[in-house]
Design a protein around this motif. Structure first.
Motif, PDB file in Angstrom:
ATOM      1  N   LEU A 233       0.825  -1.197   0.000  1.00 24.57           N
ATOM      2  CA  LEU A 233       0.000   0.000   0.000  1.00 24.57           C
ATOM      3  C   LEU A 233       0.865   1.254   0.000  1.00 24.57           C
ATOM      4  CD1 LEU A 233      -0.026   1.347   3.113  1.00 24.57           C
ATOM      5  CD2 LEU A 233      -1.475  -0.617   3.556  1.00 24.57           C
ATOM      6  N   THR A 234       0.278   2.329  -0.470  1.00 27.24           N
ATOM      7  CA  THR A 234       0.896   3.651  -0.416  1.00 27.24           C
ATOM      8  C   THR A 234      -0.094   4.607   0.230  1.00 27.24           C
ATOM      9  OG1 THR A 234       0.127   4.082  -2.685  1.00 27.24           O
ATOM     10  CG2 THR A 234       2.401   3.356  -2.415  1.00 27.24           C
ATOM     11  N   SER A 235       0.436   5.551   1.006  1.00 23.96           N
ATOM     12  CA  SER A 235      -0.408   6.479   1.761  1.00 23.96           C
ATOM     13  C   SER A 235       0.004   7.909   1.469  1.00 23.96           C
ATOM     14  CB  SER A 235      -0.294   6.216   3.265  1.00 23.96           C
ATOM     15  OG  SER A 235      -0.626   4.890   3.576  1.00 23.96           O
ATOM     16  N   THR A 236      -0.948   8.807   1.601  1.00 23.31           N
ATOM     17  CA  THR A 236      -0.666  10.223   1.444  1.00 23.31           C
ATOM     18  C   THR A 236      -1.559  11.024   2.367  1.00 23.31           C
ATOM     19  OG1 THR A 236      -0.397  12.004  -0.203  1.00 23.31           O
ATOM     20  CG2 THR A 236      -2.350  10.628  -0.400  1.00 23.31           C
ATOM     21  N   SER A 237      -1.137  12.236   2.683  1.00 22.73           N
ATOM     22  CA  SER A 237      -1.926  13.132   3.528  1.00 22.73           C
ATOM     23  C   SER A 237      -2.187  14.430   2.770  1.00 22.73           C
ATOM     24  CB  SER A 237      -1.186  13.436   4.837  1.00 22.73           C
ATOM     25  OG  SER A 237       0.071  14.036   4.580  1.00 22.73           O
ATOM     26  N   LEU A 238      -3.334  15.034   3.044  1.00 21.20           N
ATOM     27  CA  LEU A 238      -3.735  16.263   2.364  1.00 21.20           C
ATOM     28  C   LEU A 238      -4.420  17.193   3.349  1.00 21.20           C
ATOM     29  CD1 LEU A 238      -4.862  13.581   0.470  1.00 21.20           C
ATOM     30  CD2 LEU A 238      -4.642  15.370  -1.244  1.00 21.20           C
TER      31      LEU A 238
ATOM     32  N   SER B  32      -5.049  24.608   8.750  1.00 18.55           N
ATOM     33  CA  SER B  32      -5.977  24.076   7.752  1.00 18.55           C
ATOM     34  C   SER B  32      -7.389  23.965   8.312  1.00 18.55           C
ATOM     35  CB  SER B  32      -5.498  22.701   7.275  1.00 18.55           C
ATOM     36  OG  SER B  32      -5.563  21.762   8.339  1.00 18.55           O
ATOM     37  N   GLN B  33      -8.350  23.934   7.396  1.00 17.50           N
ATOM     38  CA  GLN B  33      -9.737  23.722   7.783  1.00 17.50           C
ATOM     39  C   GLN B  33     -10.023  22.244   8.028  1.00 17.50           C
ATOM     40  OE1 GLN B  33     -12.062  25.464   4.637  1.00 17.50           O
ATOM     41  NE2 GLN B  33     -11.878  27.539   5.459  1.00 17.50           N
ATOM     42  N   SER B  34      -9.370  21.379   7.259  1.00 14.60           N
ATOM     43  CA  SER B  34      -9.536  19.940   7.449  1.00 14.60           C
ATOM     44  C   SER B  34      -8.271  19.229   6.997  1.00 14.60           C
ATOM     45  CB  SER B  34     -10.743  19.419   6.657  1.00 14.60           C
ATOM     46  OG  SER B  34     -10.570  19.617   5.266  1.00 14.60           O
ATOM     47  N   PHE B  35      -8.091  18.015   7.515  1.00 16.74           N
ATOM     48  CA  PHE B  35      -6.900  17.216   7.207  1.00 16.74           C
ATOM     49  C   PHE B  35      -7.348  15.791   6.905  1.00 16.74           C
ATOM     50  CE2 PHE B  35      -3.341  14.470   8.492  1.00 16.74           C
ATOM     51  CZ  PHE B  35      -2.341  14.984   7.669  1.00 16.74           C
ATOM     52  N   HIS B  36      -6.758  15.181   5.877  1.00 20.34           N
ATOM     53  CA  HIS B  36      -7.211  13.883   5.397  1.00 20.34           C
ATOM     54  C   HIS B  36      -6.022  12.966   5.142  1.00 20.34           C
ATOM     55  CE1 HIS B  36     -11.128  15.877   4.446  1.00 20.34           C
ATOM     56  NE2 HIS B  36     -10.313  16.904   4.185  1.00 20.34           N
ATOM     57  N   VAL B  37      -6.198  11.679   5.425  1.00 18.77           N
ATOM     58  CA  VAL B  37      -5.211  10.650   5.121  1.00 18.77           C
ATOM     59  C   VAL B  37      -5.906   9.552   4.323  1.00 18.77           C
ATOM     60  CG1 VAL B  37      -3.701   8.845   6.046  1.00 18.77           C
ATOM     61  CG2 VAL B  37      -3.773  11.094   7.132  1.00 18.77           C
ATOM     62  N   PHE B  38      -5.314   9.184   3.179  1.00 14.37           N
ATOM     63  CA  PHE B  38      -5.843   8.116   2.338  1.00 14.37           C
ATOM     64  C   PHE B  38      -4.746   7.099   2.082  1.00 14.37           C
ATOM     65  CE2 PHE B  38      -8.391  11.839   1.236  1.00 14.37           C
ATOM     66  CZ  PHE B  38      -9.687  11.341   1.277  1.00 14.37           C
ATOM     67  N   SER B  39      -5.135   5.817   2.032  1.00 17.03           N
ATOM     68  CA  SER B  39      -4.218   4.747   1.661  1.00 17.03           C
ATOM     69  C   SER B  39      -4.874   3.891   0.589  1.00 17.03           C
ATOM     70  CB  SER B  39      -3.859   3.876   2.868  1.00 17.03           C
ATOM     71  OG  SER B  39      -3.120   4.610   3.820  1.00 17.03           O
ATOM     72  N   PHE B  40      -4.064   3.510  -0.397  1.00 16.23           N
ATOM     73  CA  PHE B  40      -4.539   2.671  -1.488  1.00 16.23           C
ATOM     74  C   PHE B  40      -3.620   1.467  -1.618  1.00 16.23           C
ATOM     75  CE2 PHE B  40      -6.080   6.894  -2.383  1.00 16.23           C
ATOM     76  CZ  PHE B  40      -7.330   6.720  -2.947  1.00 16.23           C
ATOM     77  N   THR B  41      -4.212   0.323  -1.984  1.00 18.29           N
ATOM     78  CA  THR B  41      -3.401  -0.869  -2.200  1.00 18.29           C
ATOM     79  C   THR B  41      -2.697  -0.770  -3.545  1.00 18.29           C
ATOM     80  OG1 THR B  41      -5.122  -2.145  -3.344  1.00 18.29           O
ATOM     81  CG2 THR B  41      -5.140  -2.176  -0.937  1.00 18.29           C
ATOM     82  N   SER B  42      -1.797  -1.726  -3.789  1.00 19.42           N
ATOM     83  CA  SER B  42      -1.112  -1.772  -5.085  1.00 19.42           C
ATOM     84  C   SER B  42      -2.066  -2.156  -6.208  1.00 19.42           C
ATOM     85  CB  SER B  42       0.045  -2.769  -5.022  1.00 19.42           C
ATOM     86  OG  SER B  42      -0.384  -4.022  -4.509  1.00 19.42           O
TER      87      SER B  42
ATOM     88  N   ILE C 240      -8.151   1.602   0.903  1.00 23.34           N
ATOM     89  CA  ILE C 240      -8.109   0.716   2.064  1.00 23.34           C
ATOM     90  C   ILE C 240      -8.238   1.487   3.379  1.00 23.34           C
ATOM     91  CG2 ILE C 240      -5.591   0.750   2.335  1.00 23.34           C
ATOM     92  CD1 ILE C 240      -5.727  -2.242   2.953  1.00 23.34           C
ATOM     93  N   LEU C 241      -7.957   2.800   3.346  1.00 28.48           N
ATOM     94  CA  LEU C 241      -8.058   3.614   4.558  1.00 28.48           C
ATOM     95  C   LEU C 241      -8.399   5.037   4.177  1.00 28.48           C
ATOM     96  CD1 LEU C 241      -7.479   4.003   7.702  1.00 28.48           C
ATOM     97  CD2 LEU C 241      -5.201   4.739   6.983  1.00 28.48           C
ATOM     98  N   ALA C 242      -9.345   5.628   4.909  1.00 27.10           N
ATOM     99  CA  ALA C 242      -9.700   7.039   4.726  1.00 27.10           C
ATOM    100  C   ALA C 242     -10.040   7.611   6.098  1.00 27.10           C
ATOM    101  CB  ALA C 242     -10.876   7.192   3.770  1.00 27.10           C
ATOM    102  N   GLU C 243      -9.235   8.555   6.545  1.00 21.85           N
ATOM    103  CA  GLU C 243      -9.449   9.202   7.842  1.00 21.85           C
ATOM    104  C   GLU C 243      -9.411  10.714   7.639  1.00 21.85           C
ATOM    105  OE1 GLU C 243     -10.038   7.979  10.962  1.00 21.85           O
ATOM    106  OE2 GLU C 243     -10.253   5.975  10.108  1.00 21.85           O
ATOM    107  N   SER C 244     -10.342  11.413   8.283  1.00 23.36           N
ATOM    108  CA  SER C 244     -10.437  12.863   8.113  1.00 23.36           C
ATOM    109  C   SER C 244     -10.684  13.535   9.454  1.00 23.36           C
ATOM    110  CB  SER C 244     -11.570  13.224   7.145  1.00 23.36           C
ATOM    111  OG  SER C 244     -11.383  12.610   5.876  1.00 23.36           O
ATOM    112  N   GLU C 245     -10.184  14.748   9.575  1.00 17.25           N
ATOM    113  CA  GLU C 245     -10.416  15.584  10.752  1.00 17.25           C
ATOM    114  C   GLU C 245     -10.730  16.999  10.295  1.00 17.25           C
ATOM    115  OE1 GLU C 245      -7.493  13.530  14.138  1.00 17.25           O
ATOM    116  OE2 GLU C 245      -6.894  15.367  13.129  1.00 17.25           O
TER     117      GLU C 245
END
Length: 252
Positions: free
Chosen positions: A143-148, A171-181, A186-191
């Motif tokens: 998997l690879t992950s990124t934050s925005l 920031s107004q909001s912060f997000h982390v996403f992970s995708f499989t190969s 596979i993961l989505a988290e937001s604040e």
């Protein structure tokens, strides 16, 4: 403190573990160790699958609720890519030690409790996957992950990829996403506070960051700066493992 803009990794450098990795990216350095399958205590064993145990240790002090939250997120994610049904009544343990974090995450070596839990999550996930690969544990995918971060820019908002701690703070909001190969989410988290449109926009940017570029109708590959970055993350994992295998087979 200089934030490393390019990912760096070192595999199998710890002697008393089945697999280990050190991963540095975006201001974080994480040392990971993976062991398994090993014997599990009778009260914890599962009859048809392996138990996945994740331990996150902060750079200073002892772990608290922040680390427990991160452990639960990482554990649920890893269970989706590890072939746990192949190892019933056993334990697969991943230990993640934070060694370096951006400066305003820690003040006088003490964690600022008001900081978000999510910024460190992509680095932790990447270290965990590299440690599992180093331990030769079978996975359905990597998997690879990124934050925005969504930051107010005048009358509109802009999306910042891999934001700095200062950008996250404002920031107004912060997000982390992970995708499989396999390019599956596979993961989505937001604040924070955000609309559904803003979430969809961040998801689209994260997908271009982490997933393979799409092919056009004429068979060519459509690529932009974001998709090039995503291809680089996947290629980084591949090249790291290729280098490790070449080193292991050098004596032959």
């Amino acid at each position: 403190m200089t934030i490393n803009s390019e990912p760096e990794a070192l595999l199998s450098h710890l002697q008393n573990t089945d697999g280990s990795a050190t991963f540095s990216y975006n201001g974080y350095t994480i040392v990971g160790a993976a062991n398994g399958p090993i014997e599990v205590q009778r009260r914890d064993e599962l009859p048809e699958e392996a138990v996945v145990d994740v331990i996150v240790r902060p750079a200073a002090g002892v772990g608290g609720t922040r680390e427990r939250h991160l452990e639960s997120l990482i554990q649920s994610t890893l269970r989706q890519i590890i072939l746990i049904n192949n190892f019933p009544r056993t334990l697969i343990q991943v230990v993640l030690q934070v060694t370096t974090a951006p400066e305003n995450e820690y003040v006088n070596a003490k964690l600022v409790q008001g900081s978000s839990n999510l910024p460190i999550l992509p680095a932790l996930l990447q270290t965990a996957v590299l440690s599992l690969l180093s331990a030769a544990l079978p996975l359905t995918a990597t998997l690879t992950s990124t934050s925005l971060a969504v930051i107010a820019d005048g009358q509109s908002n802009k999306i910042v990829v891999n934001p700095s701690p200062r950008e996250i703070e404002t920031s107004q909001s912060f997000h982390v996403f992970s995708f499989t190969s396999h390019d599956e989410l596979i993961l989505a988290e937001s604040e924070g506070s955000f609309t559904m449109k803003e979430w969809n926009d961040t998801f689209a940017v994260a997908q271009r960051q982490c997933c393979s570029p799409t092919a056009t109708a004429d068979g060519d590959t459509a690529m932009d700066d974001d998709s090039l970055a995503g291809t680089g993350l996947k290629q980084f994992i591949r090249s790291t493992l290729e280098g490790k295998i070449a080193s292991d087979l050098h004596w032959k």
